[in-house]
Each structure stands twice: as structure tokens, then as C-alpha cells.
Scaffold this active site. Sequence first.
Site, PDB file in Angstrom:
ATOM      1  CG  MET A   3     -73.996  25.837  20.179  1.00  0.00           C
ATOM      2  SD  MET A   3     -72.334  25.580  20.803  1.00  0.00           S
ATOM      3  CE  MET A   3     -72.367  26.671  22.205  1.00  0.00           C
ATOM      4  CB  SER A  63     -74.814  29.086  30.114  1.00  0.00           C
ATOM      5  OG  SER A  63     -74.488  28.157  29.097  1.00  0.00           O
ATOM      6  CG  MET A 117     -72.989  36.727  21.373  1.00  0.00           C
ATOM      7  SD  MET A 117     -73.690  35.691  22.676  1.00  0.00           S
ATOM      8  CE  MET A 117     -72.310  34.577  23.018  1.00  0.00           C
ATOM      9  CG  HIS A 129     -78.221  30.957  28.484  1.00  0.00           C
ATOM     10  ND1 HIS A 129     -78.771  32.070  27.880  1.00  0.00           N
ATOM     11  CD2 HIS A 129     -77.188  30.582  27.696  1.00  0.00           C
ATOM     12  CE1 HIS A 129     -78.095  32.356  26.783  1.00  0.00           C
ATOM     13  NE2 HIS A 129     -77.126  31.457  26.635  1.00  0.00           N
ATOM     14  CG  HIS A 187     -77.755  32.001  22.956  1.00  0.00           C
ATOM     15  ND1 HIS A 187     -76.470  32.123  23.430  1.00  0.00           N
ATOM     16  CD2 HIS A 187     -77.780  32.657  21.767  1.00  0.00           C
ATOM     17  CE1 HIS A 187     -75.745  32.814  22.558  1.00  0.00           C
ATOM     18  NE2 HIS A 187     -76.515  33.133  21.538  1.00  0.00           N
ATOM     19  CG  ASP A 213     -75.485  28.433  25.407  1.00  0.00           C
ATOM     20  OD1 ASP A 213     -75.806  29.539  24.931  1.00  0.00           O
ATOM     21  OD2 ASP A 213     -74.962  28.301  26.528  1.00  0.00           O
ATOM     22  CG  ASP A 247     -73.963  34.058  26.449  1.00  0.00           C
ATOM     23  OD1 ASP A 247     -73.225  33.460  27.258  1.00  0.00           O
ATOM     24  OD2 ASP A 247     -74.722  33.466  25.641  1.00  0.00           O
ATOM     25  CG  MET A 251     -75.179  30.581  19.509  1.00  0.00           C
ATOM     26  SD  MET A 251     -74.034  30.135  20.813  1.00  0.00           S
ATOM     27  CE  MET A 251     -75.164  29.314  21.905  1.00  0.00           C
TER      28      MET A 251
HETATM   29  C1  DX5 Z   1     -71.141  30.608  24.285  1.00  0.00           C
HETATM   30  C2  DX5 Z   1     -72.480  30.447  24.950  1.00  0.00           C
HETATM   31  C3  DX5 Z   1     -72.467  30.807  26.385  1.00  0.00           C
HETATM   32  C4  DX5 Z   1     -71.534  29.974  27.237  1.00  0.00           C
HETATM   33  C5  DX5 Z   1     -70.967  30.866  28.285  1.00  0.00           C
HETATM   34  O1  DX5 Z   1     -71.279  30.471  22.936  1.00  0.00           O
HETATM   35  O2  DX5 Z   1     -73.463  31.253  24.313  1.00  0.00           O
HETATM   36  O3  DX5 Z   1     -73.780  30.850  26.934  1.00  0.00           O
HETATM   37  O4  DX5 Z   1     -72.144  28.865  27.853  1.00  0.00           O
HETATM   38  O5  DX5 Z   1     -70.014  30.175  28.993  1.00  0.00           O
HETATM   39  P1  DX5 Z   1     -69.015  30.867  30.000  1.00  0.00           P
HETATM   40  O6  DX5 Z   1     -69.839  31.580  31.040  1.00  0.00           O
HETATM   41  O7  DX5 Z   1     -68.226  29.736  30.536  1.00  0.00           O
HETATM   42  O8  DX5 Z   1     -68.190  31.850  29.201  1.00  0.00           O
HETATM   43 ZN    ZN Z   2     -75.419  31.495  25.356  1.00  0.00          ZN
END
Ligand code: DX5
Ligand code: ZN
Length: 220
Positions: A37, A8, A137, A33, A66, A35, A175, A68
Site C-alpha cells: 500500500m 494475507s 475486492m 498474500h 497485491h 498487501d 479479498d 494497492m
Molecule cells: C485489504 C487487503 C486484504 C486484507 C484482508 O485492503 O487487500 O488482503 O489483508 O484482511 P481481512 O481478511 O482481515 O479482511
Molecule cells: Zn489484499
Amino acid sequence: MKSYLSPSILSADFGNLRNSIMAAEEAGAEYIHFDMMDGTFVPNISFGAPIVKAVRKDLKAFFDVHMMVQEPIRYIDDVAAAGADGITVHQEACLHLDRTIAKIKETGLKAGVALNPATPVETLSCILPMVDLVLIMTVNPGFGGQKFIPYTLDKVRDLRRIATERGLDLTIGVDGGVTLANIKEIETAGANFFIAGSAVFNPVDKIAENVKAFNALLKG
Ligand code: DX5
Ligand code: ZN
């Protein structure tokens, strides 16, 4: 069933993003990956489709996005055009989950659905045959570097049992809080897709070493 790592980039150096992704890819990462948001579904804002597009170019890894984001159906076309290979949406963020998954697949992408820690896996019983990936998650979404929530491991076990009973060849991802120390236990519980951010991209000069260490532990 083969297992895969999907680093990620949330924990990568954004000022040097493409080089960090290239380091992970060259070390053997087959997935990356992203993320996204929106500051509404989760209490943080990261980036959108333009960043995916900016780094896509000649990179060969599978771009695993991903989202969010509240009602992600609004952005599927943009994210696909930016170069995503797969889109994962949150069950909790979609009023019409069936329509959203159908749209991802019509766009020609792999479709995933993510569940927050407190959302039971049973909520996916109707949609399960339609999705390529369920992402459990293992932290509350929004931030990198959080601790793995232990009870989510039971969700992985339950979901693998349900998928096997129904004859589904489902990819089960996890994740949040995934490290070299806990990944084998999570794999044994039934997961075969592992998102890791801080454990891959920190420190910045150990990216290749970290990717190789994860891959050496996973089922080939
Ligand atoms: C959190 C994200 C993850 C995040 C994981 O909301 O969806 O993908 O980057 O980070 P680590 O591996 O540091 O927990
Ligand atoms: Zn993620």
C-alpha cells in the site's frame, strides 16, 4: 475447479513475520498474500518489495503480491526481483492497464487484476483473456479486519458466468472479510481463490489451526 486459500500477512505479527508465514506454509498454505500500500491509492501504508525479499529465502509458497499502489507498473521489476510469483494490480490504479498486465507477463509472473467494490466487472471485458486472476475486492481496500460487503457476491456470480460463456478458465479471487462462516457461500457463487488475513493470523498461536480449518472447507 480446485479452490485455494491465500493468507494475507497484513494481519500477521510484523515483528515475527517469517515465523508466521512458515507456520501458515507448514500447515498447508500454498499461497501467501502480500498487501503493498502506498498511502495514495489507499489511505494506508504497509510495505514494499524489501519485505517480500526479506522473507522469500527458502519458503516454497506462491508469493501473491497485491499492489494497492498508484501506477504499479513502476515497481513490477523490483517486486519480481524480490521473489514474487504473481502480481495483482488494480484496474483503477492503472492508466494503461493493458501495458501493465503485458509487463507482468513479460516478466514471467502470473498477472491479476483487482476491482474495488464499486467498479463493475464489465470494465474488464477487453482484458479478461489476458489475465490469470481477477480479484474481486469484497471490502474497500486499505485495511484488514473489515466486514464483507454483501453486494460484491453478485459480482463474483456475474464474472463466473461471463468467464464460462467465453470459455475462460479464470481464477476468481475474493479479498476482504472472508471467514470460515462465509467462505462456502462465496465458493458457491463462483470464486476459487480466497484471501483471508485476520481470520488466519489471529490469534497468533492459532495460525496452523486456522489454515487447516479453511483448507478442510475448500473444494479439493
Ligand atoms: C485489504 C487487503 C486484504 C486484507 C484482508 O485492503 O487487500 O488482503 O489483508 O484482511 P481481512 O481478511 O482481515 O479482511
Ligand atoms: Zn489484499
